[in-house]
Scaffold this active site. Structure first.
Site, mmCIF file in Angstrom:
data_model
loop_
_atom_site.group_PDB
_atom_site.id
_atom_site.type_symbol
_atom_site.label_atom_id
_atom_site.label_comp_id
_atom_site.label_asym_id
_atom_site.label_seq_id
_atom_site.Cartn_x
_atom_site.Cartn_y
_atom_site.Cartn_z
ATOM 1 N N ASN A 7 0.831 -1.197 -0.237
ATOM 2 C CA ASN A 7 -0.153 -0.070 0.048
ATOM 3 C C ASN A 7 0.826 1.254 -0.157
ATOM 4 O OD1 ASN A 7 -1.734 2.208 0.453
ATOM 5 N ND2 ASN A 7 -2.495 1.312 2.423
ATOM 6 N N TRP A 8 0.909 1.735 -1.085
ATOM 7 C CA TRP A 8 1.691 3.008 -1.169
ATOM 8 C C TRP A 8 1.299 4.295 -0.462
ATOM 9 C CZ3 TRP A 8 3.442 2.873 -7.163
ATOM 10 C CH2 TRP A 8 4.011 1.509 -7.409
ATOM 11 N N LYS A 9 0.067 4.284 -0.453
ATOM 12 C CA LYS A 9 -0.499 5.526 0.401
ATOM 13 C C LYS A 9 -0.330 6.799 -0.515
ATOM 14 C CE LYS A 9 0.038 3.264 4.808
ATOM 15 N NZ LYS A 9 -0.036 3.457 6.346
ATOM 16 N N HIS A 92 -9.359 1.319 4.859
ATOM 17 C CA HIS A 92 -8.173 1.584 5.578
ATOM 18 C C HIS A 92 -8.136 2.377 6.625
ATOM 19 C CE1 HIS A 92 -3.830 2.633 6.514
ATOM 20 N NE2 HIS A 92 -3.634 1.638 5.983
ATOM 21 N N GLU A 94 -6.337 4.822 7.848
ATOM 22 C CA GLU A 94 -6.214 6.249 7.752
ATOM 23 C C GLU A 94 -7.675 6.811 6.999
ATOM 24 O OE1 GLU A 94 -2.744 5.692 5.653
ATOM 25 O OE2 GLU A 94 -1.688 5.019 7.244
ATOM 26 N N GLU A 158 -5.159 -4.864 10.453
ATOM 27 C CA GLU A 158 -3.994 -3.694 10.523
ATOM 28 C C GLU A 158 -4.395 -3.028 12.003
ATOM 29 O OE1 GLU A 158 -2.083 -2.571 6.800
ATOM 30 O OE2 GLU A 158 -3.704 -1.101 6.990
ATOM 31 N N GLY A 164 2.862 2.505 10.732
ATOM 32 C CA GLY A 164 3.985 3.399 10.480
ATOM 33 C C GLY A 164 4.676 3.741 12.052
ATOM 34 N N SER A 194 3.944 -2.109 10.034
ATOM 35 C CA SER A 194 5.210 -2.144 10.346
ATOM 36 C C SER A 194 5.831 -3.524 9.947
ATOM 37 C CB SER A 194 5.536 -1.998 11.932
ATOM 38 O OG SER A 194 5.248 -0.550 12.013
ATOM 39 N N GLY A 215 3.136 -1.137 4.374
ATOM 40 C CA GLY A 215 2.968 0.253 3.850
ATOM 41 C C GLY A 215 4.622 0.722 3.593
ATOM 42 N N GLY A 216 5.090 1.409 4.318
ATOM 43 C CA GLY A 216 6.420 2.130 4.355
ATOM 44 C C GLY A 216 7.435 1.091 3.619
HETATM 45 P P1 13P Z 1 3.209 0.355 7.594
HETATM 46 O O1 13P Z 1 3.949 -1.072 6.743
HETATM 47 O O2 13P Z 1 4.183 1.617 7.198
HETATM 48 O O3 13P Z 1 3.342 0.248 9.510
HETATM 49 O O4 13P Z 1 1.788 0.589 7.186
HETATM 50 C C1 13P Z 1 0.924 -0.318 7.426
HETATM 51 C C2 13P Z 1 -0.447 -0.090 6.466
HETATM 52 O O5 13P Z 1 -1.165 0.834 7.063
HETATM 53 C C3 13P Z 1 -0.456 -0.730 5.182
HETATM 54 O O6 13P Z 1 -1.764 -0.486 4.697
#
Ligand code: 13P
Length: 233
Positions: A7-9, A92, A94, A158, A164, A194, A215-216
């Site tokens: 997930n590149w956000k 998600h 967020e 999640e 993050g 993470s 994510g990251g």
């Molecule tokens: P991180 O891997 O950066 O913690 O993000 C997880 C996430 O929200 C994937 O959708």
């Protein structure tokens, strides 16, 4: 089969997305892992093109429940399909935290996307306060109550406190949550929060953990490919 989704956000415009996807095509990816990237809307077309002819799927990060209409800023399942997009994330944390997404709107988005033939990764997870108050299972059951089993549906667990933050859920915490989810809804369940190359193998070792939403660490081709390799069954 294990599924690893990146997930590149709100990272990577079309130019960067194209470069990433062309590099991912050449990366050492295991055959027994399904690999998916979730670019921002503006980078979907470029990503679909750059990954054409590969097994790597392109997912959007959201999708509206109507086909078209006066819904400024939204994108429909039909529009995504026209681009060659294979699926979408929905719900998600967020989007729930910052953009007013509710269980009800998540349910509508998921249903519409599945009805249109998209694959869906629906996200659930508790906040730190909810976990500390002993409400994790109740929160998960409430978030899942709007979903129905479907061959094209995957749930991502999640925990919001692990996103993050570098605070990965222990395999034991993840396993327990995944078992709660699977008792309600018989679908594959990914873990997100993470995930890194050095903790992926330990997390994926449990049979209740069917993959990861990253994510990251999905923003760099080498680290994303390393997570895919570490996750092979
Ligand atoms: P991180 O891997 O950066 O913690 O993000 C997880 C996430 O929200 C994937 O959708």
């Amino acid at each position: 089969m294990t599924l690893i989704a990146g997930n590149w956000k709100m990272f990577k415009g079309p130019v960067e997305a194209g470069t990433f996807c062309r590099a991912l095509r050449e990366a050492d990816l295991p055959d027994d892992v399904d690999v998916v990237v979730c670019p921002p809307f503006v980078s979907l077309a470029e990503s679909v093109q750059a990954l054409a002819g590969t097994e790597i799927g392109v997912f959007a990060q959201n999708c509206h429940w109507e086909n078209e209409g006066a819904f400024t800023g939204e994108v429909s399942a039909a529009m995504l399909q026209e681009l060659g997009v294979y699926g979408t994330l929905v719900g998600h944390s967020e989007r729930r935290q910052y953009f007013g997404e509710t269980d009800e709107t998540v349910g509508k988005r998921v249903r519409a996307a599945l009805d249109a033939g998209l694959h869906v990764i629906a996200c659930v997870g508790e906040t730190e306060a909810e976990r500390e108050a002993g409400e994790t299972d109740d929160v998960l059951r409430r978030q899942l109550s709007v979903l129905e089993p479907d061959d094209n549906l995957v749930v991502a667990y999640e925990p919001v406190w692990a996103i993050g933050t570098g605070k990965t859920a222990t395999p034991e915490i993840a396993r327990a949550a995944h078992e709660t989810i699977k008792a309600v809804l018989d679908v594959p369940v990914l873990y997100g929060g993470s995930v890194k190359p050095d903790n992926a193998a330990e997390l994926m070792a449990h049979h209740a953990i069917d993959g990861a939403l990253v994510g990251g660490a999905s923003l760099d081709v080498d680290s994303f490919a390393a997570i895919c390799r570490a996750s092979r069954s």
